[in-house]
Motif scaffolding. Structure first.
Motif, mmCIF file in Angstrom:
data_model
loop_
_atom_site.group_PDB
_atom_site.id
_atom_site.type_symbol
_atom_site.label_atom_id
_atom_site.label_comp_id
_atom_site.label_asym_id
_atom_site.label_seq_id
_atom_site.Cartn_x
_atom_site.Cartn_y
_atom_site.Cartn_z
ATOM 1 N N TRP A 202 0.802 -1.236 0.000
ATOM 2 C CA TRP A 202 0.000 0.000 0.000
ATOM 3 C C TRP A 202 0.834 1.286 0.000
ATOM 4 O O TRP A 202 0.293 2.385 0.005
ATOM 5 C CB TRP A 202 -0.969 0.017 1.191
ATOM 6 C CG TRP A 202 -0.317 0.000 2.550
ATOM 7 C CD1 TRP A 202 0.095 1.079 3.280
ATOM 8 C CD2 TRP A 202 -0.028 -1.146 3.344
ATOM 9 N NE1 TRP A 202 0.634 0.676 4.479
ATOM 10 C CE2 TRP A 202 0.556 -0.693 4.543
ATOM 11 C CE3 TRP A 202 -0.213 -2.524 3.173
ATOM 12 C CZ2 TRP A 202 0.984 -1.556 5.564
ATOM 13 C CZ3 TRP A 202 0.200 -3.383 4.189
ATOM 14 C CH2 TRP A 202 0.784 -2.899 5.354
ATOM 15 N N ASN A 230 -0.739 4.341 -7.886
ATOM 16 C CA ASN A 230 -0.095 4.792 -6.655
ATOM 17 C C ASN A 230 0.403 3.628 -5.815
ATOM 18 O O ASN A 230 1.377 3.759 -5.073
ATOM 19 C CB ASN A 230 -1.052 5.651 -5.836
ATOM 20 C CG ASN A 230 -1.259 7.018 -6.441
ATOM 21 O OD1 ASN A 230 -0.365 7.564 -7.089
ATOM 22 N ND2 ASN A 230 -2.447 7.582 -6.256
ATOM 23 N N SER A 231 -0.264 2.482 -5.913
ATOM 24 C CA SER A 231 0.150 1.282 -5.194
ATOM 25 C C SER A 231 -0.644 0.106 -5.733
ATOM 26 O O SER A 231 -1.686 0.280 -6.403
ATOM 27 C CB SER A 231 -0.092 1.418 -3.687
ATOM 28 O OG SER A 231 -1.483 1.448 -3.400
ATOM 29 N N TYR A 233 -2.216 -1.873 -3.803
ATOM 30 C CA TYR A 233 -3.434 -1.807 -2.988
ATOM 31 C C TYR A 233 -4.507 -0.990 -3.707
ATOM 32 O O TYR A 233 -5.683 -1.382 -3.754
ATOM 33 C CB TYR A 233 -3.093 -1.192 -1.639
ATOM 34 C CG TYR A 233 -4.294 -0.892 -0.761
ATOM 35 C CD1 TYR A 233 -4.772 -1.846 0.138
ATOM 36 C CD2 TYR A 233 -4.934 0.342 -0.821
ATOM 37 C CE1 TYR A 233 -5.873 -1.576 0.948
ATOM 38 C CE2 TYR A 233 -6.036 0.620 -0.021
ATOM 39 C CZ TYR A 233 -6.495 -0.337 0.863
ATOM 40 O OH TYR A 233 -7.582 -0.071 1.655
ATOM 41 N N ASP A 234 -4.117 0.157 -4.278
ATOM 42 C CA ASP A 234 -5.084 0.999 -4.989
ATOM 43 C C ASP A 234 -5.654 0.301 -6.211
ATOM 44 O O ASP A 234 -6.782 0.598 -6.644
ATOM 45 C CB ASP A 234 -4.427 2.313 -5.416
ATOM 46 C CG ASP A 234 -4.192 3.252 -4.242
ATOM 47 O OD1 ASP A 234 -4.733 2.974 -3.154
ATOM 48 O OD2 ASP A 234 -3.457 4.250 -4.413
ATOM 49 N N ASP A 238 -10.281 -1.869 -4.173
ATOM 50 C CA ASP A 238 -11.644 -1.407 -4.471
ATOM 51 C C ASP A 238 -12.488 -2.485 -5.158
ATOM 52 O O ASP A 238 -13.701 -2.321 -5.354
ATOM 53 C CB ASP A 238 -11.613 -0.132 -5.307
ATOM 54 C CG ASP A 238 -10.961 -0.315 -6.673
ATOM 55 O OD1 ASP A 238 -10.639 -1.465 -7.035
ATOM 56 O OD2 ASP A 238 -10.768 0.702 -7.367
#
Length: 343
Positions: A202, A230-231, A233-234, A238
């Motif tokens: 992240w 950005n990562s 995780y991004d 979602d």
């Protein structure tokens, strides 16, 4: 008459008379010379001073000449040793152990900890690689000045994000770890085959994702997927599908002797066309179907797999390859140990 003197006496008197005459003559000559000689006038003070100065100069020159002669004699004596003496090379001085000089103690200035250490963390594995630290291994990473420092495994500029054992359900498609910022087993041995989820998941900006799969026999294959975010995780947390375009053969190359149904071929991140839990899905990878649609897929290759349609014993392959219902290479259940890197 007869003279009263003898003949020899008269001769001596004659001689005395002649000598007296000569003496008187010489005395007269001397007096005349003395009377007629020019009288020398007395010297002036300036003449006396010049004469004294000339005398001093002559004396100084004489002393310097004498000193120069003495110096030349000494130099001659030094350059020409006596013929009777034998010149030997000087012998080196022997220093006794007790007399040996001790090495000088020096204090070196403190040096900065190595780049990538806990005291000097690297911004990423890529920055380590850029400064010449090309050896794969565990390093300390701090993506930004306010970011948390963490350990990760670096390899050719790629930063490890997670490791997944295909037999375990730790990273099954619906695992809460995919939406977590807490990490998993972050203090584990990152060189071993143990499951982890690191803060790089992240915190690290990405341009590429590398998936490495190792079979039970130890064979490793990798696939590089370009993706900017950005990562990771991004990209995943979602739950929305993000497509890639590597192609089915590229994904199949991750697992030797793999099988995949010929239709659908939907690939990328969060690949889950059907919410029904029995249908196949994968967080990073590709799904296939034997029908020309993606609603009832029965095969997948990748990491974070789920679903068991057409798979014997309802086996779920979390990392690797699962295929049934007319896969292009038959039915397959192949577990792999996966490592996911970002860069």
């Amino acid at each position: 008459g007869t003279s009263s003197f003898a003949p020899d006496q008269s001769g001596r008197l004659h001689d005395l008379s002649s000598m007296k005459q000569i003496f008187l003559l010489l005395l007269g000559i001397a007096l005349c010379a003395a009377f007629n000689a020019p009288q020398r006038s007395p010297r002036s003070p300036q003449e006396e001073e010049e004469e004294a100065l000339n005398q001093l100069v002559e004396e100084e020159l004489g002393e310097q000449e004498t000193a120069l002669e003495q110096l030349e004699e000494e130099e001659t004596a030094m350059t020409e040793p006596p013929q009777s003496a034998t010149t030997e090379p000087p012998q080196p001085e022997t220093i006794q152990p007790s007399q040996a000089a001790e090495p000088e103690q020096t204090t070196e200035p403190p040096t900065e900890p190595p780049y990538g250490s806990e005291g000097n963390p690297a911004q990423s594995c890529q920055t380590l690689f850029d400064v010449g630290q090309t050896e794969a291994g565990v390093y300390y990473i701090q993506p930004g000045p306010d970011a948390h420092i963490f350990r990760s495994y670096c390899e050719n500029g790629f930063t490890l994000v997670l490791k997944v054992d295909g037999r375990n359900d730790t990273f099954e498609y619906f695992s809460p770890l995919w939406t977590s910022r807490e990490g998993y087993e972050v203090d584990a041995d990152l060189t071993a085959d143990v499951e982890v989820l690191l803060p790089s998941y992240w915190t690290m900006r990405i341009q590429q994702v590398k998936i490495v799969m190792k079979t039970d026999g130890g064979e490793e294959n990798s696939l590089l997927v370009p993706f900017i975010a950005n990562s990771l995780y991004d990209v995943i947390a979602d739950g929305r599908y993000k497509w890639t375009a590597e192609g089915r053969e590229a994904w199949k190359s991750l697992v030797p002797d793999s099988s995949l149904q010929r239709m659908c071929n939907q690939e990328g991140f969060n690949v889950s066309p059907n919410p029904n839990p029995i249908n196949h899905r994968v967080r990073i990878g590709i799904v296939g179907n034997n029908e020309n649609e993606c609603w009832t897929v029965d095969s997948h290759i990748g990491v974070g797999g789920g679903g068991h349609a057409c798979i014997p014993d309802e086996t779920v392959v979390v990392s690797g390859n699962a295929a049934g219902c007319d896969g292009d290479n038959g039915d397959r259940v192949i577990f792999t140990f996966a490592s996911v890197f970002v860069k």
